[in-house]
Design a protein around this motif. Structure first.
Motif, PDB file in Angstrom:
ATOM      1  N   ASP A 242       0.836  -1.208   0.000  1.00  0.00           N
ATOM      2  CA  ASP A 242       0.000   0.000   0.000  1.00  0.00           C
ATOM      3  C   ASP A 242       0.867   1.253   0.000  1.00  0.00           C
ATOM      4  O   ASP A 242       0.607   2.214  -0.739  1.00  0.00           O
ATOM      5  CB  ASP A 242      -0.906   0.020   1.233  1.00  0.00           C
ATOM      6  CG  ASP A 242      -2.064  -0.967   1.147  1.00  0.00           C
ATOM      7  OD1 ASP A 242      -2.354  -1.466   0.046  1.00  0.00           O
ATOM      8  OD2 ASP A 242      -2.685  -1.229   2.200  1.00  0.00           O
ATOM      9  N   GLN A 243       1.895   1.256   0.842  1.00  0.00           N
ATOM     10  CA  GLN A 243       2.782   2.416   0.937  1.00  0.00           C
ATOM     11  C   GLN A 243       3.567   2.613  -0.360  1.00  0.00           C
ATOM     12  O   GLN A 243       3.797   3.747  -0.801  1.00  0.00           O
ATOM     13  CB  GLN A 243       3.732   2.251   2.120  1.00  0.00           C
ATOM     14  CG  GLN A 243       3.053   2.305   3.474  1.00  0.00           C
ATOM     15  CD  GLN A 243       3.948   1.812   4.598  1.00  0.00           C
ATOM     16  OE1 GLN A 243       5.165   1.714   4.449  1.00  0.00           O
ATOM     17  NE2 GLN A 243       3.354   1.482   5.733  1.00  0.00           N
ATOM     18  N   THR A 244       3.986   1.500  -0.964  1.00  0.00           N
ATOM     19  CA  THR A 244       4.732   1.576  -2.223  1.00  0.00           C
ATOM     20  C   THR A 244       3.865   2.185  -3.319  1.00  0.00           C
ATOM     21  O   THR A 244       4.307   3.061  -4.066  1.00  0.00           O
ATOM     22  CB  THR A 244       5.222   0.184  -2.639  1.00  0.00           C
ATOM     23  OG1 THR A 244       6.137  -0.317  -1.662  1.00  0.00           O
ATOM     24  CG2 THR A 244       5.908   0.228  -3.994  1.00  0.00           C
ATOM     25  N   GLU A 255      11.126   7.261  -1.977  1.00  0.00           N
ATOM     26  CA  GLU A 255      10.372   6.436  -1.036  1.00  0.00           C
ATOM     27  C   GLU A 255      10.100   5.048  -1.610  1.00  0.00           C
ATOM     28  O   GLU A 255      10.134   4.055  -0.888  1.00  0.00           O
ATOM     29  CB  GLU A 255       9.050   7.129  -0.672  1.00  0.00           C
ATOM     30  CG  GLU A 255       8.164   6.362   0.297  1.00  0.00           C
ATOM     31  CD  GLU A 255       8.744   6.200   1.703  1.00  0.00           C
ATOM     32  OE1 GLU A 255       8.077   5.606   2.557  1.00  0.00           O
ATOM     33  OE2 GLU A 255       9.875   6.669   1.945  1.00  0.00           O
ATOM     34  N   VAL A 256       9.851   4.968  -2.893  1.00  0.00           N
ATOM     35  CA  VAL A 256       9.691   3.657  -3.533  1.00  0.00           C
ATOM     36  C   VAL A 256      10.951   2.829  -3.337  1.00  0.00           C
ATOM     37  O   VAL A 256      10.893   1.647  -2.997  1.00  0.00           O
ATOM     38  CB  VAL A 256       9.371   3.812  -5.035  1.00  0.00           C
ATOM     39  CG1 VAL A 256       9.464   2.464  -5.745  1.00  0.00           C
ATOM     40  CG2 VAL A 256       7.978   4.398  -5.227  1.00  0.00           C
ATOM     41  N   LEU A 306      14.246   1.602 -11.356  1.00  0.00           N
ATOM     42  CA  LEU A 306      14.557   2.975 -11.730  1.00  0.00           C
ATOM     43  C   LEU A 306      14.735   3.875 -10.519  1.00  0.00           C
ATOM     44  O   LEU A 306      15.297   4.974 -10.644  1.00  0.00           O
ATOM     45  CB  LEU A 306      13.439   3.543 -12.625  1.00  0.00           C
ATOM     46  CG  LEU A 306      13.106   2.727 -13.879  1.00  0.00           C
ATOM     47  CD1 LEU A 306      11.975   3.388 -14.646  1.00  0.00           C
ATOM     48  CD2 LEU A 306      14.326   2.549 -14.764  1.00  0.00           C
ATOM     49  N   ALA A 307      14.264   3.430  -9.353  1.00  0.00           N
ATOM     50  CA  ALA A 307      14.237   4.309  -8.190  1.00  0.00           C
ATOM     51  C   ALA A 307      15.186   3.897  -7.078  1.00  0.00           C
ATOM     52  O   ALA A 307      15.565   4.724  -6.252  1.00  0.00           O
ATOM     53  CB  ALA A 307      12.798   4.358  -7.627  1.00  0.00           C
ATOM     54  N   ASP A 308      15.575   2.637  -7.030  1.00  0.00           N
ATOM     55  CA  ASP A 308      16.359   2.161  -5.896  1.00  0.00           C
ATOM     56  C   ASP A 308      17.853   2.340  -6.149  1.00  0.00           C
ATOM     57  O   ASP A 308      18.278   2.789  -7.211  1.00  0.00           O
ATOM     58  CB  ASP A 308      16.032   0.685  -5.630  1.00  0.00           C
ATOM     59  CG  ASP A 308      16.331   0.275  -4.193  1.00  0.00           C
ATOM     60  OD1 ASP A 308      16.811   1.119  -3.415  1.00  0.00           O
ATOM     61  OD2 ASP A 308      16.098  -0.901  -3.851  1.00  0.00           O
ATOM     62  N   GLN A 309      18.657   1.947  -5.171  1.00  0.00           N
ATOM     63  CA  GLN A 309      20.100   1.994  -5.320  1.00  0.00           C
ATOM     64  C   GLN A 309      20.530   1.068  -6.461  1.00  0.00           C
ATOM     65  O   GLN A 309      19.919   0.037  -6.694  1.00  0.00           O
ATOM     66  CB  GLN A 309      20.767   1.566  -4.012  1.00  0.00           C
ATOM     67  CG  GLN A 309      20.443   2.487  -2.844  1.00  0.00           C
ATOM     68  CD  GLN A 309      20.831   1.896  -1.504  1.00  0.00           C
ATOM     69  OE1 GLN A 309      21.090   0.695  -1.390  1.00  0.00           O
ATOM     70  NE2 GLN A 309      20.872   2.726  -0.474  1.00  0.00           N
ATOM     71  N   ASP A 310      21.603   1.464  -7.151  1.00  0.00           N
ATOM     72  CA  ASP A 310      22.106   0.683  -8.305  1.00  0.00           C
ATOM     73  C   ASP A 310      21.056   0.584  -9.402  1.00  0.00           C
ATOM     74  O   ASP A 310      20.922  -0.440 -10.071  1.00  0.00           O
ATOM     75  CB  ASP A 310      22.545  -0.723  -7.863  1.00  0.00           C
ATOM     76  CG  ASP A 310      23.587  -0.693  -6.769  1.00  0.00           C
ATOM     77  OD1 ASP A 310      24.660  -0.113  -7.001  1.00  0.00           O
ATOM     78  OD2 ASP A 310      23.332  -1.243  -5.677  1.00  0.00           O
TER      79      ASP A 310
END
Length: 326
Positions: A242-244, A255-256, A306-310
């Motif tokens: 839900d938060q994602t 935040e994603v 596309l949003a996280d590290q690496d």
């Protein structure tokens, strides 16, 4: 339900959620899909009926969209959520315009519904009666797993032959499904249907076979950590999803990424490597090849890529490309 029937149901989810899920976002961050270098090209089959369903409009700007351009090539990068509640409003004019301009659409797996392709791979890499879960989990952890399995209509004994990664995947799917999330409503499936209806060429960055082999190839330590994570945190699966979705709809890429790490890198580094690093490097290679050609392409992959590290975006920037957020 027999083991064979359970495997059939799991195979269906693996192939359909591999879209990425990264799995981290697919079924509440479950590693529903994994990577490889192989291209799976699938010709788009027109489907007039699918073309008439507009995507409900998101409030505000909606999920983020990026673009990479040079003199004769344009590649749009759109992060998706693989499972959504039907009717989720995520559409936007910018995504529609980018999609309309592209002749080619790239997703994680082009043939997500091909259960026949993934079932033999799951049988080969997801089941090992010679090393049952009861022999590699502590008695306390196996008892906790049995309790969760029973809540999902199985038992620890019935799933004892499953490898830890597959057992984790199975028990992580039910909460999201019970809360109304559906792969058919996911952004990937919607965009794939639209691509086929509009006669665009649909490509897959990878295959279900490669994805399953990658997650199955994680260290046993990582697989056990992954399973125990969902056994201990199953009550938080829906809240995380839900938060994602809420962050994604607001365009909050940071935040994603943070929410994705709760079920990947924060659990074990091997999960992050398998879910993102290896895959993203391969996809970046393929996008670089697109940039050496000409025309416009629309890439739709799990938002964590596309949003996280690496991320793919980080890797493209490291290679000298300018990535613009629209």
């Amino acid at each position: 339900m027999t083991l064979a029937n359970r495997m059939g149901r799991t195979a269906s989810h693996v192939s359909r959620l591999a879209l990425g899920a990264c799995a981290a976002l697919a079924a509440s961050a479950a590693l529903a899909a994994f990577p490889g270098a192989a291209h799976a090209h699938q010709a788009a089959a027109p489907s007039p009926a699918a073309a008439v369903a507009p995507i409900p409009r998101a409030e505000g700007a909606g999920p983020p969209l990026w673009v990479v351009r040079d003199a004769d090539s344009t590649v749009y990068l759109f992060g998706t959520v693989h499972v959504l509640r039907p009717g989720t409003a995520w559409g936007s004019d910018k995504v529609d315009a980018a999609f309309a301009s592209a002749s080619d659409v790239w997703v994680e797996i082009a043939n997500q519904d091909d259960q026949a392709a993934v079932m033999p791979v799951i049988q080969q890499h997801g089941v090992d009666p010679s090393r049952p879960l009861s022999s590699i989990l502590t008695p306390e952890d196996f008892a906790a797993f049995d309790k969760v399995a029973q809540a999902n209509g199985a038992t620890g004994a019935a799933l004892d032959a499953y490898r830890p990664w597959l057992a984790a995947f199975l028990i992580s799917m039910s909460p999201a499904t019970n809360a109304g999330y559906r792969p058919d409503a996911g952004a990937d499936k919607t965009l794939m249907d639209r691509a086929r209806a509009e006669g665009k060429t649909l490509h897959g960055f990878e295959t279900a076979d490669i994805q399953v082999r990658l997650i199955a190839g994680m260290s046993e330590e990582a697989q056990i950590a992954y399973l125990n994570h969902y056994v201990r945190n199953g009550d938080g699966v829906v809240a995380n999803l839900d938060q994602t979705v809420a962050a994604w709809l607001k365009g909050d890429a940071a935040e994603v990424g943070r929410l994705n790490r709760l079920s990947t890198r924060d659990v074990h580094e091997d999960i992050h490597r398998a879910a993102l690093i290896v895959r993203n490097a391969d996809w970046t290679d393929q996008i670089e090849t697109m940039m050496k050609g000409s025309g416009a392409a629309f890439v739709a992959v799990g938002a964590a890529h596309l949003a996280d590290q690496d991320s793919v975006i980080d890797m493209l920037k490291a290679r000298g490309y300018t990535v613009e957020r629209l």
